[in-house]
Design a protein around this motif. Sequence first.
Motif, PDB file in Angstrom:
ATOM      1  N   LYS A 101     -23.718 -27.115 -66.303  1.00 35.11           N
ATOM      2  CA  LYS A 101     -24.970 -27.231 -65.568  1.00 35.11           C
ATOM      3  C   LYS A 101     -25.979 -26.424 -66.342  1.00 35.11           C
ATOM      4  CE  LYS A 101     -24.293 -28.112 -60.712  1.00 35.11           C
ATOM      5  NZ  LYS A 101     -24.583 -27.552 -59.380  1.00 35.11           N
ATOM      6  N   GLU A 154     -18.820 -45.005 -66.108  1.00 32.26           N
ATOM      7  CA  GLU A 154     -19.589 -44.458 -67.231  1.00 32.26           C
ATOM      8  C   GLU A 154     -19.658 -45.440 -68.397  1.00 32.26           C
ATOM      9  OE1 GLU A 154     -19.332 -40.455 -68.358  1.00 32.26           O
ATOM     10  OE2 GLU A 154     -19.356 -39.699 -66.305  1.00 32.26           O
ATOM     11  N   TRP A 207     -33.321 -42.236 -60.390  1.00 29.66           N
ATOM     12  CA  TRP A 207     -31.890 -42.113 -60.090  1.00 29.66           C
ATOM     13  C   TRP A 207     -31.059 -42.026 -61.364  1.00 29.66           C
ATOM     14  CZ3 TRP A 207     -31.235 -40.180 -55.615  1.00 29.66           C
ATOM     15  CH2 TRP A 207     -32.189 -40.415 -54.635  1.00 29.66           C
ATOM     16  N   MET A 208     -31.556 -42.622 -62.433  1.00 31.50           N
ATOM     17  CA  MET A 208     -30.843 -42.482 -63.701  1.00 31.50           C
ATOM     18  C   MET A 208     -30.990 -41.048 -64.217  1.00 31.50           C
ATOM     19  SD  MET A 208     -31.533 -46.219 -65.379  1.00 31.50           S
ATOM     20  CE  MET A 208     -29.906 -46.499 -66.052  1.00 31.50           C
ATOM     21  N   ALA A 236     -28.458 -38.746 -62.289  1.00 32.97           N
ATOM     22  CA  ALA A 236     -27.175 -39.459 -62.228  1.00 32.97           C
ATOM     23  C   ALA A 236     -26.075 -38.605 -61.603  1.00 32.97           C
ATOM     24  CB  ALA A 236     -26.767 -39.894 -63.632  1.00 32.97           C
ATOM     25  N   GLU A 237     -25.983 -37.372 -62.027  1.00 30.39           N
ATOM     26  CA  GLU A 237     -24.875 -36.543 -61.559  1.00 30.39           C
ATOM     27  C   GLU A 237     -24.964 -36.261 -60.065  1.00 30.39           C
ATOM     28  OE1 GLU A 237     -24.472 -32.476 -63.032  1.00 30.39           O
ATOM     29  OE2 GLU A 237     -22.330 -32.846 -63.298  1.00 30.39           O
ATOM     30  N   LYS A 238     -26.188 -35.971 -59.625  1.00 34.96           N
ATOM     31  CA  LYS A 238     -26.376 -35.626 -58.215  1.00 34.96           C
ATOM     32  C   LYS A 238     -26.201 -36.803 -57.276  1.00 34.96           C
ATOM     33  CE  LYS A 238     -29.854 -32.061 -59.000  1.00 34.96           C
ATOM     34  NZ  LYS A 238     -31.306 -31.898 -59.036  1.00 34.96           N
ATOM     35  N   SER A 239     -26.435 -38.015 -57.782  1.00 32.98           N
ATOM     36  CA  SER A 239     -26.500 -39.158 -56.872  1.00 32.98           C
ATOM     37  C   SER A 239     -25.266 -40.057 -56.907  1.00 32.98           C
ATOM     38  CB  SER A 239     -27.756 -39.981 -57.165  1.00 32.98           C
ATOM     39  OG  SER A 239     -27.763 -40.411 -58.514  1.00 32.98           O
ATOM     40  N   ALA A 240     -24.313 -39.742 -57.791  1.00 29.66           N
ATOM     41  CA  ALA A 240     -23.104 -40.577 -57.868  1.00 29.66           C
ATOM     42  C   ALA A 240     -22.167 -40.280 -56.697  1.00 29.66           C
ATOM     43  CB  ALA A 240     -22.379 -40.308 -59.178  1.00 29.66           C
ATOM     44  N   ILE A 241     -21.460 -41.301 -56.257  1.00 28.75           N
ATOM     45  CA  ILE A 241     -20.401 -41.059 -55.267  1.00 28.75           C
ATOM     46  C   ILE A 241     -19.111 -41.730 -55.716  1.00 28.75           C
ATOM     47  CG2 ILE A 241     -21.770 -40.752 -53.158  1.00 28.75           C
ATOM     48  CD1 ILE A 241     -21.102 -43.721 -52.499  1.00 28.75           C
ATOM     49  N   VAL A 242     -18.008 -41.130 -55.309  1.00 30.18           N
ATOM     50  CA  VAL A 242     -16.699 -41.748 -55.515  1.00 30.18           C
ATOM     51  C   VAL A 242     -16.182 -42.153 -54.142  1.00 30.18           C
ATOM     52  CG1 VAL A 242     -14.306 -41.314 -56.169  1.00 30.18           C
ATOM     53  CG2 VAL A 242     -16.171 -40.488 -57.616  1.00 30.18           C
ATOM     54  N   LYS A 281     -25.582 -39.264 -49.663  1.00 30.59           N
ATOM     55  CA  LYS A 281     -25.711 -38.658 -50.996  1.00 30.59           C
ATOM     56  C   LYS A 281     -27.160 -38.762 -51.497  1.00 30.59           C
ATOM     57  CE  LYS A 281     -23.363 -36.845 -54.505  1.00 30.59           C
ATOM     58  NZ  LYS A 281     -22.422 -35.744 -54.354  1.00 30.59           N
ATOM     59  N   LEU A 282     -27.758 -39.933 -51.323  1.00 31.17           N
ATOM     60  CA  LEU A 282     -29.132 -40.136 -51.788  1.00 31.17           C
ATOM     61  C   LEU A 282     -30.095 -39.219 -51.030  1.00 31.17           C
ATOM     62  CD1 LEU A 282     -29.044 -44.043 -52.022  1.00 31.17           C
ATOM     63  CD2 LEU A 282     -28.941 -42.453 -53.949  1.00 31.17           C
TER      64      LEU A 282
END
Lengths: 471, 471
Positions: free
Chosen positions: A41, A62, A122-123, A126-132, A341-342
């Motif tokens: 970070k 990715e 959002w690109m 990317a890290e903050k907005s990704a979900i699994v 998340k968003l």
Amino acid sequence: MEKTKKYCYGFCLLSSIVINILFSINLYVSGGGGALQWGEKKHETVYRPSLTWSEKAAAEAEAVAAISCSGHGRAYLDSLISYGQTVCECYDCYGGIDCSEFSPDCSADAGGGDPIFLEPFWMQNAEKSAIVVSGWHRMSYRYADYTMMSSEVEKYIRKLHSIVGNAITEDRYLVFGIGSSQLLSAAVYALSSENSSSPSNVVATIPYYPMYETQTSFFNSEDFQFEGDTNSWKLNNATKNNMDVIEFVTSPNNPDGELKTSVLGGKTIYDHAYLWPHFTPIPGPSDHDLMIFTLSKLTGHAGVRFGWAVIKDKDVYEKVSKYIEVADLGISKDTQLRVLKLLKVVVEDDGTQLFKFAYAKMRERWDRLNSVFSKSTRFSIQERHPLHCNFFNKTRLPSPAYAWVKCEREEEDDCGAVLEAGKITSRGGSTYRAKDRYARLSLIKSQDDFDLLLLRLTELVSLENGKIESI
Amino acid sequence: MEKTKKYCYGFCLLSSIVINILFSINLYVSGGGGALQWGEKKHETVYRPSLTWSEKAAAEAEAVAAISCSGHGRAYLDSLISYGQTVCECYDCYGGIDCSEFSPDCSADAGGGDPIFLEPFWMQNAEKSAIVVSGWHRMSYRYADYTMMSSEVEKYIRKLHSIVGNAITEDRYLVFGIGSSQLLSAAVYALSSENSSSPSNVVATIPYYPMYETQTSFFNSEDFQFEGDTNSWKLNNATKNNMDVIEFVTSPNNPDGELKTSVLGGKTIYDHAYLWPHFTPIPGPSDHDLMIFTLSKLTGHAGVRFGWAVIKDKDVYEKVSKYIEVADLGISKDTQLRVLKLLKVVVEDDGTQLFKFAYAKMRERWDRLNSVFSKSTRFSIQERHPLHCNFFNKTRLPSPAYAWVKCEREEEDDCGAVLEAGKITSRGGSTYRAKDRYARLSLIKSQDDFDLLLLRLTELVSLENGKIESI
């Protein structure tokens, strides 16, 4: 010689040991089964456990995200796969395997309301907005509290409104819907009088978003019917008492961006899809009985299909909730996870990041648009008046999602056709029950779309000036 | 001494270099910025790129998944967070911070149709079924082909039906909906006669799934009205010609699991929610004009809200599509991405893995259930008849999602109340417009729920036998 050798032994051993230690540290921090990893970070160092079941999905995502499509297209996880390769989906006017081929004669599509202007945000995040999403994520119809709505999402929506200052949510009920679309319809059902001898009248002020009429007519309920323009209705029914009427108020308005208030002052559905700082100064919190918002025009995620209603009256709240349950048994749990998340990203730093990005983008587009239209006498766009924005704490112009274009020449009474001839796809005024002398241009699509729109508009206006000069 | 030292220098250097090389290999294969990693699979070794933006989300998901909640609850990414800790959501009858506390007097809830019995399958297939959704995944309303439906998902649905052999999809249209719920309503709209002088009659055979009636009545359209039981309707309207009627046929039926066919032979909506090998032998592909399926009872993902209709007639297809568009502007793109991933797992190895797992689970539950009911004269359950299943290629008994219980004692005409007194929550027969002498028990909930149901049923039946013995 012996000394050199010994020196070498000594030095080599030392350096070898140092290297070993460095590698050991690297190995320890960079992973291996069960070890911890350093995550990067900007200003902090965090530990991250090594991954097991989620790693393959992450690598897939990715890999697809790394396909550039020349910057004029996008590859997605669910894009077509051809000969083992994910196929680029090219933006309008671009083609070829890698979307690098521009069609010079292509029309600029400014028809739809796809809010792709926010995609770069959002690109960048990317890290903050990704979900699994795990395979077993929330398989049930309901959450642990037996509702179909995530209480965490609800919490963040309330926080968001409090940060932006665009709506009062204290002591109000929230209901989630499939976009605002579903909630518009649910609201009409909830406000219409059941078991009344005559159906409720549904009205909206011209120019209005066509969905109100489409839905109300399509569902063809015995409880309500669409009656067109609010002002005409008022005029025709001035003498009648106790007419049951439901008024749609779209503020800011689609298509023209105006802040509106109720004409009749009775049962009202406030469609606040565009009531965000990127489109309009926020003069203060909206405080109406039934207000509808959508993620689509807030974060740009139209494809997610998520909206919410803020409702004062318990009885209306229960009817809207009932509608959502009867129609669909609630909203997708995956959707709600993504929304959560968003929204977490949106409310970060009191919302400054998203809204600054979005407003800067819209303002820049309006500046460019204005500079073209200021050279034209053939076309005009809506006037914009400055207002104090409580969110940005300054007086500013609105920067609406759409330009509402008027063709000024008397003979050009079909503005959509005039624009189409200039290779610009718009939506004609009659779509909004206004005159076709008007047309709506979308300003919230991708940068490619907007740039092409500007190019086509510039061509149109230069042609006009050329003509004037030649007189 | 000097020799020993030299020997040490030599040995140490050599071993140090060897260690260096080993570490170097390890470092190379285990990651570091941009290097490749070995992923572990049972029988193969694959390269995986190291992760950047998706890693944090993956670590979060794995951390939450690792919370055990004593096996009697679940923690999710969007669960409540309290004091920095994700809170366990305990299953019914379990409580405490880690869900380890069982409430001994708790009623077994066999009311709802939550298909959690398939959750363990997805936990076993964690790697294959996980998805990563990027912040910019499909923000548009539409796919590249301008539709609102993923053509990849469509492809897998067709493949699935062809593997299972439960429906003909060649030369048929597909429409996706928010669960089957939305499609049931869309189908009624599509089949009802517009602009007819009288509304279409909607009927279903008792016992029927209550949603048909709830929706049709709730939407209160001028174009249709619910007219109750199909057989009664046939009897009362035997002499009338040209009556416009839409018949719901639920096959296998909810609540009793019977395979059904149309009574009237006219416009029919086939609800095939339960037409999967885990619930019923598949005698052959269903080949009707309008068939509706749902992910919920196929993979267990009720919370995803996804269903599809298979439609023969183009006009009906267009009307159903129109309904989905007008109601919601399509289905969430996140949902469709998740559905795609799940379907890819389902069709693997020609569907054998999921269906074997699911059928084994249902058969085991029916075996245990039968052994309890076989000792009872007070309660009976529906008879099941063997049929040849084309999918498993053997003759077998159905293993329906629900037990349809009858209270046999004349005075016990409210079977739901009798069960409730025995600490079992069911759904009474009148929910399905049948007699309350019947009640539905759900057999598709979690293992904890089913085990408790079996315990309570065993208690009830032993009481009965105790009573008989004491006479």
